[in-house]
Write a protein that holds these residues in place. Structure first.
Motif, PDB file in Angstrom:
ATOM      1  N   ARG A  60     -23.104   0.479  15.201  1.00  0.00           N
ATOM      2  CA  ARG A  60     -23.126   1.196  13.926  1.00  0.00           C
ATOM      3  C   ARG A  60     -23.880   0.405  12.856  1.00  0.00           C
ATOM      4  NH1 ARG A  60     -19.229   4.975  13.053  1.00  0.00           N
ATOM      5  NH2 ARG A  60     -18.657   4.049  11.071  1.00  0.00           N
ATOM      6  N   ASN A  63     -27.883   1.237  12.764  1.00  0.00           N
ATOM      7  CA  ASN A  63     -28.445   2.287  11.901  1.00  0.00           C
ATOM      8  C   ASN A  63     -27.742   2.324  10.541  1.00  0.00           C
ATOM      9  OD1 ASN A  63     -26.096   3.532  12.612  1.00  0.00           O
ATOM     10  ND2 ASN A  63     -27.024   5.449  13.253  1.00  0.00           N
ATOM     11  N   LEU A  65     -24.791   2.436   9.480  1.00  0.00           N
ATOM     12  CA  LEU A  65     -23.552   3.158   9.174  1.00  0.00           C
ATOM     13  C   LEU A  65     -22.515   2.149   8.679  1.00  0.00           C
ATOM     14  CD1 LEU A  65     -23.161   5.786  12.036  1.00  0.00           C
ATOM     15  CD2 LEU A  65     -23.718   6.206   9.649  1.00  0.00           C
ATOM     16  N   ASP A  94     -30.393   5.328  -1.035  1.00  0.00           N
ATOM     17  CA  ASP A  94     -29.902   6.256  -0.009  1.00  0.00           C
ATOM     18  C   ASP A  94     -31.054   6.946   0.724  1.00  0.00           C
ATOM     19  OD1 ASP A  94     -27.343   5.638  -0.578  1.00  0.00           O
ATOM     20  OD2 ASP A  94     -26.911   7.438  -1.752  1.00  0.00           O
ATOM     21  N   ALA A  98     -31.846   6.822   4.680  1.00  0.00           N
ATOM     22  CA  ALA A  98     -31.947   8.052   5.469  1.00  0.00           C
ATOM     23  C   ALA A  98     -33.260   8.074   6.235  1.00  0.00           C
ATOM     24  CB  ALA A  98     -31.821   9.277   4.565  1.00  0.00           C
ATOM     25  N   ARG A 101     -33.055   5.953   9.251  1.00  0.00           N
ATOM     26  CA  ARG A 101     -32.194   6.504  10.304  1.00  0.00           C
ATOM     27  C   ARG A 101     -32.887   7.599  11.109  1.00  0.00           C
ATOM     28  NH1 ARG A 101     -27.224   6.855   6.353  1.00  0.00           N
ATOM     29  NH2 ARG A 101     -26.180   4.883   6.775  1.00  0.00           N
ATOM     30  N   ARG A 102     -33.904   8.231  10.512  1.00  0.00           N
ATOM     31  CA  ARG A 102     -34.617   9.289  11.248  1.00  0.00           C
ATOM     32  C   ARG A 102     -35.128   8.800  12.589  1.00  0.00           C
ATOM     33  NH1 ARG A 102     -39.058  11.428   7.042  1.00  0.00           N
ATOM     34  NH2 ARG A 102     -37.673  11.513   5.254  1.00  0.00           N
ATOM     35  N   MET A 106     -28.444   8.735  17.383  1.00  0.00           N
ATOM     36  CA  MET A 106     -27.132   8.189  17.723  1.00  0.00           C
ATOM     37  C   MET A 106     -26.281   9.255  18.397  1.00  0.00           C
ATOM     38  SD  MET A 106     -24.778   5.637  15.728  1.00  0.00           S
ATOM     39  CE  MET A 106     -23.261   5.010  16.421  1.00  0.00           C
ATOM     40  N   PHE A 108     -22.339   9.949  19.678  1.00  0.00           N
ATOM     41  CA  PHE A 108     -21.004   9.437  19.393  1.00  0.00           C
ATOM     42  C   PHE A 108     -20.043   9.717  20.536  1.00  0.00           C
ATOM     43  CE2 PHE A 108     -23.121  10.395  15.450  1.00  0.00           C
ATOM     44  CZ  PHE A 108     -22.788   9.349  14.612  1.00  0.00           C
ATOM     45  N   ASN A 112     -19.231  14.809  17.785  1.00  0.00           N
ATOM     46  CA  ASN A 112     -19.528  15.134  16.389  1.00  0.00           C
ATOM     47  C   ASN A 112     -20.601  16.196  16.239  1.00  0.00           C
ATOM     48  OD1 ASN A 112     -17.681  13.194  15.898  1.00  0.00           O
ATOM     49  ND2 ASN A 112     -19.052  11.761  14.881  1.00  0.00           N
ATOM     50  N   LEU A 113     -20.549  17.211  17.102  1.00  0.00           N
ATOM     51  CA  LEU A 113     -21.431  18.359  16.888  1.00  0.00           C
ATOM     52  C   LEU A 113     -20.941  19.107  15.661  1.00  0.00           C
ATOM     53  CD1 LEU A 113     -21.993  19.806  20.451  1.00  0.00           C
ATOM     54  CD2 LEU A 113     -23.549  18.439  19.088  1.00  0.00           C
ATOM     55  N   ALA A 126     -31.678  18.988  11.885  1.00  0.00           N
ATOM     56  CA  ALA A 126     -32.326  17.811  11.297  1.00  0.00           C
ATOM     57  C   ALA A 126     -33.851  17.951  11.201  1.00  0.00           C
ATOM     58  CB  ALA A 126     -31.933  16.556  12.065  1.00  0.00           C
ATOM     59  N   ALA A 175     -30.028  14.518  18.930  1.00  0.00           N
ATOM     60  CA  ALA A 175     -30.597  13.233  18.522  1.00  0.00           C
ATOM     61  C   ALA A 175     -32.081  13.159  18.904  1.00  0.00           C
ATOM     62  CB  ALA A 175     -29.823  12.088  19.163  1.00  0.00           C
TER      63      ALA A 175
ATOM     64  N   GLN B 201     -18.271  14.128  10.979  1.00  0.00           N
ATOM     65  CA  GLN B 201     -19.308  15.120  10.702  1.00  0.00           C
ATOM     66  C   GLN B 201     -20.346  14.573   9.725  1.00  0.00           C
ATOM     67  OE1 GLN B 201     -19.670  18.483  11.791  1.00  0.00           O
ATOM     68  NE2 GLN B 201     -18.397  17.613  13.390  1.00  0.00           N
ATOM     69  N   LEU B 208     -28.481  11.397  11.480  1.00  0.00           N
ATOM     70  CA  LEU B 208     -29.685  12.198  11.743  1.00  0.00           C
ATOM     71  C   LEU B 208     -30.689  12.078  10.610  1.00  0.00           C
ATOM     72  CD1 LEU B 208     -28.078  15.430  13.173  1.00  0.00           C
ATOM     73  CD2 LEU B 208     -29.693  13.969  14.367  1.00  0.00           C
ATOM     74  N   LEU B 210     -30.003  13.100   7.360  1.00  0.00           N
ATOM     75  CA  LEU B 210     -29.771  14.055   6.275  1.00  0.00           C
ATOM     76  C   LEU B 210     -29.326  13.313   5.023  1.00  0.00           C
ATOM     77  CD1 LEU B 210     -29.818  16.244   8.587  1.00  0.00           C
ATOM     78  CD2 LEU B 210     -28.081  17.434   7.269  1.00  0.00           C
TER      79      LEU B 210
END
Lengths: 265, 323
Positions: A60, A63, A65, A94, A98, A101-102, A106, A108, A112-113, A126, A175, B201, B208, B210
């Motif tokens: 984590r 990326n 997180l 931010d 972001a 991260r593109r 990732m 999970f 986490n759909l 995305a 992803a 979520q 991704l 966002l």
């Protein structure tokens, strides 16, 4: 770096991921105590270790997180989460985080759909919202990706109409839709019924064969042996041992590795 | 559910056992309760039919006059506008309340604390009389007069100037009061909804790439809606009824005011009060139908239901006999 000595590698030698003494603590709990790791482009690294060893946290951090407390972490030559200017680290905004991260996909443990969207909408979200890809182009590509993970039939199903294995394959397609340079898998098969593990691992194997750089936190030793280029064993916030998976699994050098493997193999 | 033909053929099975025919348990208590309720209902109907004060003909003649119909329209428009503004304000306040910045979340908290503490009728009465506080309400740079005086100029620094007696009267004052109050309640409902969404979520969305705003708008809020809609339906129904509080402003074009006016003018208080009850019953039922469809819309992806289109598509392809 001097250019006098020609590099032995003809291709780019910038590692996809480079971690130097990465530390992370939550309050007073030190979860990562100095992780050093290099992952080359196209390499598949499997990370194993007992629960609480910090493997998911490390993933984590890659990326952003989680923010690291010490050390440095680069993805594709760029510092993760910070910008170094005049010897000082500046936090990225931010928007810039972001953007970083593109390029990093990732997957999970709990999938986490997005439950209010169909499989295809999950995959298309995305690219259209972040990259501004046109809707029809994104949908065509999304259908292609869902076919690639074997879900051509379930394009319009909602996540709760899919089995765990199917959901995880949609998550992988989601992803991949961002065309990442690096894929992170956080125990992708741990929440699955045993008979569904194989279908997800098959998709991951295909991905590895296509040359994707992957870091996989897993308990699937068979997958680590057959697909991984490198196996990393983590315990108590440090990398205890790493190397060729066959070698590490059959002939572990470190006592802690031996103890762990004797329990899981 | 279709079973493959032949596999459960009755001929290959032993004869099915005899069906159970048992004497059902008697429930004498239920019969007694039914009898009591029937008598009470009869008494109620008797009262409605025999008491001449109800004046049913008079009521029917007067509950659909043009002024009353306009009143019903005003009530509905007021309800919808106050709810729309209240919901928007509530979303903003809820997002502010969840902000990591203590000043932002603190000011949202203060707003919610203040407006939830004040009875609507008191708030409406206060707003209706704001015209007495200042004759004109100006928007501009704070302390502009003092600054100008300091530099020795004869000027002010104001962009917008509104007559207090005009904005804080009638419909606008009522709308302002109801919407400001509703925003505070909606903020708590929206916050509960946002917090009900699995943090995984937002994590997946940010992984991704966002942005925060898009994660909130496209991923978190749509899922929060499932939790937000049912209490919002209740709020809407409560709002419809609270429009009758506009008498404190007063808003004279509203439904209850009109019906009461007829009652007072003709001294037929009871018939027009009953007319009010029937009108609010009808309008509330209308809103309940709307609520039903909204809840259906936002429960997509919950439960294991297929959409009608999906089921048709699957049947046509002939895959998956049962779900």
């Amino acid at each position: 770096m001097s250019e006098a000595v020609p590099s032995p590698f003809p291709l780019s030698t910038t590692p996809m991921v480079r971690a130097e003494a990465v530390c992370k603590s939550f309050g007073h709990v030190d979860v990562l105590k100095g992780i050093d790791l290099e992952v080359a482009a196209g390499e598949v690294v499997c990370v194993i270790g007992p629960s609480g060893s910090g493997k998911s946290t490390f993933l984590r951090c890659i990326n952003h997180l989680e923010k690291i407390n010490a050390g440095r972490l680069w993805v594709d030559g760029r510092l993760v989460g910070y910008r170094e200017r005049g010897g000082k680290l500046h936090e990225l905004r931010d928007r810039d985080v972001a953007a970083q991260r593109r390029d990093i996909g990732m997957v999970f443990q709990r999938f986490n759909l997005f439950p209010h969207m169909t499989a295809l909408e999950n995959v298309v979200e995305a690219p259209t919202q972040v990259k501004g890809v046109r809707k029809d182009a994104a949908r065509a590509r999304g259908v292609e990706l869902l076919e690639r993970v074997g879900l051509a039939e379930r394009v319009h199903s909602y996540p709760n109409q899919l089995s765990g294995g199917q959901q995880q394959r949609v998550a992988i397609a989601r992803a991949l839709a961002m065309e990442p340079k690096l894929m992170l898998f956080d125990e992708p098969t741990s929440a699955l019924d045993p008979e569904l593990v194989g279908e997800v691992l098959d998709v991951m194997r295909g991905l590895a064969e296509s040359g994707m750089t992957m870091i996989v936190v897993t308990h699937e030793m068979g997958f680590a042996r057959e697909v991984g280029d490198t196996l990393v064993f983590m315990d108590d916030g440090v990398i205890v041992e790493s190397g060729d998976p066959r070698r590490v699994l059959s002939d572990p050098q470190h006592a802690r590795t031996q103890a762990f493997l004797s329990k899981v193999l | 559910m279709a079973s493959p033909p032949g596999s459960t053929d009755t001929a290959t099975r032993p004869a099915p056992p005899e069906q159970i025919k048992a004497v059902p348990v008697r429930h004498p208590g239920r019969w007694v309760a039914t009898a009591i309720i029937a008598v009470l209902a009869a008494m109620f109907v008797h009262m409605l039919v025999t008491n001449p004060v109800f004046q049913w003909d008079f009521m029917l003649d007067n509950m659909f006059t043009p002024a009353v119909l306009r009143g019903a329209r005003t009530t509905l428009i007021m309800t919808i506008l106050a709810m729309v503004l209240g919901v928007l304000l509530g979303i903003v306040l809820a997002v502010m309340r969840l902000s990591p910045n203590p000043i932002v979340s603190g000011s949202a908290w203060t707003y919610i604390w203040f407006f939830r503490a004040i009875p609507r009728i008191v708030l409406l009465f206060f707003i209706a009389n704001l015209g007495a506080l200042y004759a004109s309400y100006d928007l501009g740079i704070p302390f502009d007069q003092q600054l100008m005086d300091f530099f020795g100029f004869e000027a002010d620094w104001r962009f917008l100037s509104l007559n207090g007696n005009q904005i804080f009267a009638g419909f606008t004052a009522g709308l302002l009061g109801l919407a400001l109050s509703e925003g505070a309640y909606m903020a708590e409902i929206v916050r509960a909804g946002i917090q009900s969404v699995d943090p995984g979520q937002a994590e997946a969305a940010s992984a991704l790439g966002l942005s925060r705003g898009k994660t909130m708008r496209r991923i978190v809020l749509p899922q929060a809606m499932r939790v937000i809609i049912p209490p919002t339906g209740n709020e809407t129904i409560a709002m419809l009824k609270d429009t009758s509080l506009l008498i404190a402003v007063p808003v004279t074009t509203e439904l209850n005011f009109q019906l009461r006016a007829i009652g007072s003018r003709t001294f037929q208080i009871i018939p027009m009060a009953v007319a009010s009850i029937l009108w609010y019953l009808a309008l509330t039922s209308l809103l309940m139908i709307g609520q039903y469809f909204l809840e259906k819309r936002f429960s997509r992806g919950v439960g294991t239901r297929e959409t009608r289109a999906q089921r048709a598509a699957r049947r046509a392809r002939g895959v998956g006999g049962s779900t």
